[in-house]
Design an enzyme around this catalytic site. Structure first.
Site, PDB file in Angstrom:
ATOM      1  CE  LYS A 183     -12.263  -2.157  -1.586  1.00 18.21           C
ATOM      2  NZ  LYS A 183     -12.912  -2.378  -0.359  1.00 18.21           N
ATOM      3  CE  LYS A 234      -4.221  -1.884   0.749  1.00 18.73           C
ATOM      4  NZ  LYS A 234      -5.428  -2.186   1.412  1.00 18.73           N
ATOM      5  CE  LYS A 238      -6.990  -8.920  -3.267  1.00 19.49           C
ATOM      6  NZ  LYS A 238      -6.749  -7.937  -2.256  1.00 19.49           N
TER       7      LYS A 238
HETATM    8  N1  AQP Z   1      -9.679 -10.636  -5.336  1.00 19.80           N
HETATM    9  C1  AQP Z   1     -10.066 -11.242  -4.226  1.00 19.80           C
HETATM   10  N2  AQP Z   1     -10.145 -12.593  -4.191  1.00 19.80           N
HETATM   11  C2  AQP Z   1     -10.557 -13.234  -3.062  1.00 19.80           C
HETATM   12  N3  AQP Z   1     -10.916 -12.598  -1.929  1.00 19.80           N
HETATM   13  C3  AQP Z   1     -10.846 -11.258  -1.908  1.00 19.80           C
HETATM   14  N4  AQP Z   1     -11.113 -10.347  -0.959  1.00 19.80           N
HETATM   15  C4  AQP Z   1     -10.854  -9.100  -1.452  1.00 19.80           C
HETATM   16  N5  AQP Z   1     -10.432  -9.184  -2.725  1.00 19.80           N
HETATM   17  C5  AQP Z   1     -10.416 -10.511  -3.044  1.00 19.80           C
HETATM   18  C6  AQP Z   1     -11.591 -10.671   0.374  1.00 19.80           C
HETATM   19  O1  AQP Z   1     -12.724  -9.873   0.664  1.00 19.80           O
HETATM   20  C7  AQP Z   1     -12.778  -9.668   2.074  1.00 19.80           C
HETATM   21  C8  AQP Z   1     -13.021  -8.221   2.383  1.00 19.80           C
HETATM   22  O2  AQP Z   1     -11.941  -7.486   1.920  1.00 19.80           O
HETATM   23  P1  AQP Z   1     -11.565  -6.100   2.550  1.00 19.80           P
HETATM   24  O3  AQP Z   1     -12.759  -5.394   2.988  1.00 19.80           O
HETATM   25  O4  AQP Z   1     -10.469  -6.268   3.522  1.00 19.80           O
HETATM   26  O5  AQP Z   1     -11.076  -5.413   1.310  1.00 19.80           O
HETATM   27  P2  AQP Z   1      -9.745  -5.655   0.665  1.00 19.80           P
HETATM   28  O6  AQP Z   1      -9.114  -6.974   0.839  1.00 19.80           O
HETATM   29  O7  AQP Z   1      -8.962  -4.559   1.181  1.00 19.80           O
HETATM   30  O8  AQP Z   1     -10.293  -5.567  -0.760  1.00 19.80           O
HETATM   31  P3  AQP Z   1      -9.548  -4.845  -1.863  1.00 19.80           P
HETATM   32  O9  AQP Z   1     -10.452  -4.537  -2.962  1.00 19.80           O
HETATM   33  O10 AQP Z   1      -8.343  -5.662  -2.188  1.00 19.80           O
HETATM   34  O11 AQP Z   1      -9.193  -3.477  -1.176  1.00 19.80           O
HETATM   35  P4  AQP Z   1      -7.835  -2.751  -1.132  1.00 19.80           P
HETATM   36  O12 AQP Z   1      -7.501  -2.466  -2.528  1.00 19.80           O
HETATM   37  O13 AQP Z   1      -8.139  -1.542  -0.301  1.00 19.80           O
HETATM   38  O14 AQP Z   1      -6.864  -3.692  -0.479  1.00 19.80           O
HETATM   39  C9  AQP Z   1     -11.461 -10.186   2.648  1.00 19.80           C
HETATM   40  O15 AQP Z   1     -11.703 -11.438   3.242  1.00 19.80           O
HETATM   41  C10 AQP Z   1     -10.591 -10.337   1.451  1.00 19.80           C
HETATM   42  O16 AQP Z   1      -9.645 -11.365   1.607  1.00 19.80           O
END
Ligand code: AQP
Length: 324
Positions: free
Chosen positions: A196, A110, A193
């Site tokens: 966001k 990040k 992957k």
């Molecule tokens: N691509 C993915 N494949 C499988 N699982 C995923 N998760 C997120 N992206 C994938 C799972 O969703 C849950 C909630 O995630 P979060 O709220 O922690 O968001 P995140 O992981 O931060 O999602 P993003 O889109 O990847 O956000 P950023 O870009 O901010 O890091 C978790 O259980 C996560 O594993």
């Protein structure tokens, strides 16, 4: 078993969140004691506008309800409605070696992507450990990206137990991750992957026209229609097979291997499969949106139940380390 998991209100939920986590939330709520929360404390590291955060929190609550979380069967709550979380986080911070956090890839990623190197982002895994340990969770359904954080949660719990538990009963229960191989890393529009941060997402509740448009952006190679293609090496097929009906999946897979299917057709079929998969949830969502008082009632009831559980565990931890 006690199930616990959270999801950040840092933007619209995408199909990676759904397959990697939410679908398991729904499946596990029947036979278990499940707690699911909207992780608004966590979102403070990326959402810096109060009105936006408010909106995202209610959007995620509504989305989870629409996708099948049942407040009669699971406790659905908002993280900051349980301020005990922050107190436990401090108790855990006090026994967490810096080196454990320094090795976390998510923090490094990040910061590399341009997020400021702030303490909240750095200490995020400790807050996450508090989220989980506060509810005596046995199992935590998550995507692969959270595996390392789960390991840290276990390490922190073991360390606290070692430092303060002594020969007495252990203070914290050790949780295990629940990660399904087939959806551990759902690919995004660019094959990385879905995330966001990479702007490669397909949102669950986008309008059908927007979904159709978005799937067209899926990045593919230039293999001609008639040439055979390896479905196992293609992220577009990887996503398609997760949503397609069995017969469609088999047909497309066969035509990949034989040659004779173009990526354009697969994109169109993926779009239709997504629209169909979430059609009922879209209707349920409209109903929840039309009744914000019901959503508020779910939130209040969830907070009360979650706080009651959290208070007991926090008191145990406070007593173990000599507070109060
Ligand atoms: N691509 C993915 N494949 C499988 N699982 C995923 N998760 C997120 N992206 C994938 C799972 O969703 C849950 C909630 O995630 P979060 O709220 O922690 O968001 P995140 O992981 O931060 O999602 P993003 O889109 O990847 O956000 P950023 O870009 O901010 O890091 C978790 O259980 C996560 O594993």
């Amino acid at each position: 078993m006690r199930i616990l998991s959270g999801i950040q209100p840092s933007g619209a939920l995408h199909i990676g969140n759904y397959l990697g986590a939410i679908r398991q939330y729904v499946a596990l709520q029947d036979a278990n004691d499940a707690y699911y929360f909207v992780a608004d404390y966590h979102a403070l590291t990326s959402v810096r506008d109060a009105a936006t955060l408010h909106k995202y929190v209610s959007d995620v609550l509504v989305d989870l309800l629409a996708l099948g979380l049942d407040p009669e069967r699971a406790v659905l709550f908002v993280q900051s409605d349980v301020p005990e979380t922050v107190e436990l986080s401090w108790l855990l911070t006090s026994v967490t070696p810096m080196g454990w956090l320094e090795k976390c890839v998510s923090y490094k990623d990040k910061v590399q992507q341009g997020l400021p190197a702030e303490h909240g982002l750095f200490a995020y895994p400790v807050l996450q450990a508090a989220d989980i340990l506060l509810y005596d969770a046995d199992l935590v359904p998550v995507g692969q990206d959270q595996k390392q954080h789960l390991e840290i949660t276990r390490d922190v719990a073991e360390r606290f137990n070692h430092v303060y538990g002594g020969k007495k009963k252990e203070v914290f229960r050790l949780p295990k991750p629940y990660i399904l191989d087939s959806v551990a890393v759902v690919p995004g529009l660019d094959g990385r992957k879905m995330s966001k941060s990479y702007s490669n997402t397909i949102e669950i509740f986008d309008e059908p026209a927007a979904i159709r448009k978005k799937v067209k952006k899926f990045v593919t190679d230039s293999t001609p229609v008639e040439a055979p293609k390896d479905p196992d090496a293609d992220p577009l097929f990887g996503l398609f097979k997760l949503f397609a009906k069995e017969a469609d999946r088999d047909e497309v897979e066969r035509r990949y291997r034989e040659g004779g299917i173009g990526y354009g057709e697969v994109k169109t079929r993926l779009g239709e499969a997504l629209i169909e998969t979430f059609a009922e949830a879209r209707e349920r969502r409209a109903d929840w949106v039309a009744h914000p008082e019901r959503v508020a009632a779910v939130r209040a009831a969830g907070a009360e139940k979650a706080r009651a559980t959290a208070r007991k565990v926090l008191d145990r931890a406070r007593a173990a380390c000599g507070l109060g």
